[in-house]
Structure formats: C-alpha cells, structure tokens
Write an enzyme that holds these catalytic residues in place. Structure first.
Site, PDB file in Angstrom:
ATOM      1  N   HIS A  61     -38.167  -8.969   2.118  1.00 52.53           N
ATOM      2  CA  HIS A  61     -38.947  -7.781   2.471  1.00 52.53           C
ATOM      3  C   HIS A  61     -38.226  -6.543   1.945  1.00 52.53           C
ATOM      4  CE1 HIS A  61     -35.927  -8.017   5.624  1.00 52.53           C
ATOM      5  NE2 HIS A  61     -36.254  -6.814   6.056  1.00 52.53           N
ATOM      6  N   HIS A  63     -36.913  -3.746   3.184  1.00 53.32           N
ATOM      7  CA  HIS A  63     -36.005  -2.875   3.904  1.00 53.32           C
ATOM      8  C   HIS A  63     -34.733  -2.766   3.050  1.00 53.32           C
ATOM      9  CE1 HIS A  63     -37.921  -3.236   8.163  1.00 53.32           C
ATOM     10  NE2 HIS A  63     -38.359  -2.188   7.504  1.00 53.32           N
ATOM     11  N   ASP A  65     -31.512  -2.820   3.429  1.00 50.96           N
ATOM     12  CA  ASP A  65     -30.372  -3.731   3.506  1.00 50.96           C
ATOM     13  C   ASP A  65     -30.659  -5.084   2.853  1.00 50.96           C
ATOM     14  OD1 ASP A  65     -32.157  -3.872   5.725  1.00 50.96           O
ATOM     15  OD2 ASP A  65     -30.758  -5.127   6.830  1.00 50.96           O
ATOM     16  N   HIS A  66     -31.896  -5.297   2.407  1.00 54.48           N
ATOM     17  CA  HIS A  66     -32.264  -6.543   1.745  1.00 54.48           C
ATOM     18  C   HIS A  66     -32.696  -6.350   0.292  1.00 54.48           C
ATOM     19  CE1 HIS A  66     -32.361  -8.911   5.556  1.00 54.48           C
ATOM     20  NE2 HIS A  66     -32.573  -7.702   6.044  1.00 54.48           N
ATOM     21  N   HIS A 138     -42.436  -9.464  11.274  1.00 53.61           N
ATOM     22  CA  HIS A 138     -41.504  -8.342  11.248  1.00 53.61           C
ATOM     23  C   HIS A 138     -42.302  -7.045  11.218  1.00 53.61           C
ATOM     24  CE1 HIS A 138     -37.589  -6.650  11.018  1.00 53.61           C
ATOM     25  NE2 HIS A 138     -37.683  -6.218   9.772  1.00 53.61           N
ATOM     26  N   ASP A 201     -35.171 -11.228   8.597  1.00 57.35           N
ATOM     27  CA  ASP A 201     -35.761 -10.411   9.660  1.00 57.35           C
ATOM     28  C   ASP A 201     -37.121 -10.917  10.163  1.00 57.35           C
ATOM     29  OD1 ASP A 201     -33.652  -9.126   8.471  1.00 57.35           O
ATOM     30  OD2 ASP A 201     -34.506  -7.135   8.700  1.00 57.35           O
ATOM     31  N   HIS A 259     -26.521 -11.698   9.262  1.00 59.99           N
ATOM     32  CA  HIS A 259     -27.286 -10.478   9.541  1.00 59.99           C
ATOM     33  C   HIS A 259     -26.960  -9.966  10.950  1.00 59.99           C
ATOM     34  CE1 HIS A 259     -30.853  -7.838  10.057  1.00 59.99           C
ATOM     35  NE2 HIS A 259     -30.841  -7.775   8.728  1.00 59.99           N
TER      36      HIS A 259
END
Length: 301
Positions: A61, A63, A65-66, A138, A201, A259
């Site tokens: 996804h 976000h 941090d990914h 999510h 997530d 994570h």
C-alpha cells in the site's frame, strides 16, 4: 538459497535501531523486494545486496513507510543498467502515487520498469512460482502477497531398483515422464512446493488467513501489543498475539513478526505475547537479519 533478508522493521516512525520497512526474499534465482520504505537502498548496501538480481518489487500500500524508498531503488536499477525487466506490483487504486514515485526526480532512465497494478484475481508467474495478492483491511487500499511454488516429484531409489531402472535411464524417465511401461508416478512421490506470505498493515480479515494458509514462512505485521488492541483495531493493525493466532490457525511453519510501533522499547514482549498463541518457530525481526526459509518437506505426509 532461500532466505528472507530484513532491511527495516519500524512502523510509521523509524527509530535509532529500526529503519522503515524493507524485505528482500531470495528464492534460488528469484529475488523479490517487498515494501521498500525510506532508506531501503542504503539498507541493501549494508546487507551486501545489489539491485541487479531484482525482477519483482511488491508494494502492499502507499503509506510512506512502505513505499518512499521506491524512487531510490528504481533510480539505482536505472543507474546500474539492470538488463532485464523489473516489474512493480502495487494497488491499482494507488496509480497516482505510483506515478509520482516513479518519476520523483530527474534521472537517466536506463532500465525497463514494468508497472503491474494489483487488483481482483491478480496472479503472475515468476521463476519461483505463482505470485498472487489479496485485499486486506486497512485505512487505504492494501494487498497482501503470497508466493506458491508448484509441487514436484521426488524419485524413490528403492522403486527404481524394483523396476530395473538405473543410470542414464533415470534422467530419461524424469524428462519424458515415462520409460516403456513405467511412469514417473510409479517410482516417485509428490514433493510439495514451498510457499511464502507477506502480510502488512491490516486488521483481522478472512484474507489474512487465506494468505497464510499452510505457508512455510509468514512475514506479518505486529504493530501493537495486546494492551493496545483497541487502538490496533481502530487504525487497521494487528497485535503480536493476533498475528501468532493467525499462524497457529493457518498451519504456518515459521512466523516472522515485524513492523513494530516505536512506543515499545523491549522487543522481547512481542515474543512473549506470540508464544501464548503459537508454539512453532517465531522470529522477532531485526534490521539486517537473515531468516532461512524452513527446509523443504520431503512429502505430503
């Protein structure tokens, strides 16, 4: 060689000891990068890994941090003039974010980057097996990935002797599937293919279990501990206990938890909580850790 190389293990905020997410799966000749967060290019350098073998990059996804490490990885692929196509798999609804990351800055584009949006029924064949994806629960569109190697067959020497097959004839039987009246099935047994699942997530949902079903290795987020379960549910994340329960109920062989929220200072608490639900091998991921995929099962029994 089949192993997971952990490049980063933090959640939303990196810490002094945990980089943003990043996970490199080496599966014989196939190398797949999952969720390259900010700093992944440097983490790969520290892990002694080049971008040249990469053929697939999987984004769960969009976000930060990914995915914020994607521009650096793609620019390095171009700088190194990787000779083969590199496919980038990402949620189809995030096309706008992919386009921004793909050309975040100016650089010489010297590689073949193949956009591969993920949606319903997604499946691609890789050198390691079939890569599939399922939607998760999510705050934005998110997918988990599963790699499934096809079954093969293991020759049983005792059965070869019974049928009088030896020397070069064994190879001929394996190639053709039959030698005279003897079939490959008569002198072999099914050798199950291995499998790997990557679940980031998400709150608990049916697809978490579907992805994890019977895999040899499950890499799964465990952002929170049980004491913060209400918060986890509210923001679409899992606790260590929930992730471990998924592993137990799904028949997972090796569980890798990652994570982690920066609110927790002692990683051993995640192991303690997971142990209440799952008796198998549990790995608490650390940056630059290498985790071997469990040895192949010899048969379906």
């Amino acid at each position: 060689m089949r192993e997971l190389i952990v490049l980063g293990t933090a959640s939303q905020v990196p810490t002094r000891h945990r980089n943003h997410n990043g996970y490199l799966l080496r599966w014989d000749d196939e190398v797949i990068l999952f969720d390259p967060g900010e700093g992944t290019q440097r983490q790969m350098l520290l892990a002694g890994q080049a971008v040249t073998p990469l053929k697939h990059i999987c984004i769960t996804h969009f976000h930060g941090d990914h995915s914020l490490g994607l521009p650096g990885i793609l620019q390095r692929v171009s700088l190194d003039k990787v000779p083969h196509p590199v496919a980038v798999h990402y949620p189809a609804g995030g096309q706008e974010f992919y386009d921004r990351l793909r050309h975040a800055t100016s650089y010489w584009d010297n590689a073949e980057i193949v956009p591969s949006p993920v949606g319903a029924g997604f499946a691609v064949e890789t050198c390691a097996g079939r890569l599939t994806a399922l939607p998760l629960r999510h705050s934005i569109e998110a997918y988990g990935y599963r790699l499934t190697e096809p079954d093969s067959r293991r020759i049983l020497p005792a059965l070869l002797v019974q049928h009088g097959i030896q020397g070069p004839a064994v190879g001929e039987l394996q190639r053709a599937g039959r030698l005279g009246e003897v079939t490959l099935e008569q002198v072999s047994t099914v050798r199950p293919g291995q499998s790997f699942a990557f679940v980031m997530d998400t709150g608990l949902c049916d697809n978490v279990y579907a992805l994890a079903d019977g895999v040899d290795m499950l890499v799964i987020e465990s952002t929170f501990l049980a004491e913060d379960a209400a918060m986890a549910a509210q923001v679409g994340h899992l606790t260590a206990g929930q992730a471990a329960a998924v592993a137990r109920e799904s028949g997972v062989r090796t569980l890798v938890l990652t994570h982690f929220s920066q609110r927790y200072q002692d990683p051993s608490r995640f192991l303690e909580e997971a142990r209440t639900e799952f008796a198998g091998p549990v790995v608490i991921a650390e940056d630059l850790l290498r985790v071997p995929v469990p040895p192949r099962l010899l048969s379906q029994e």
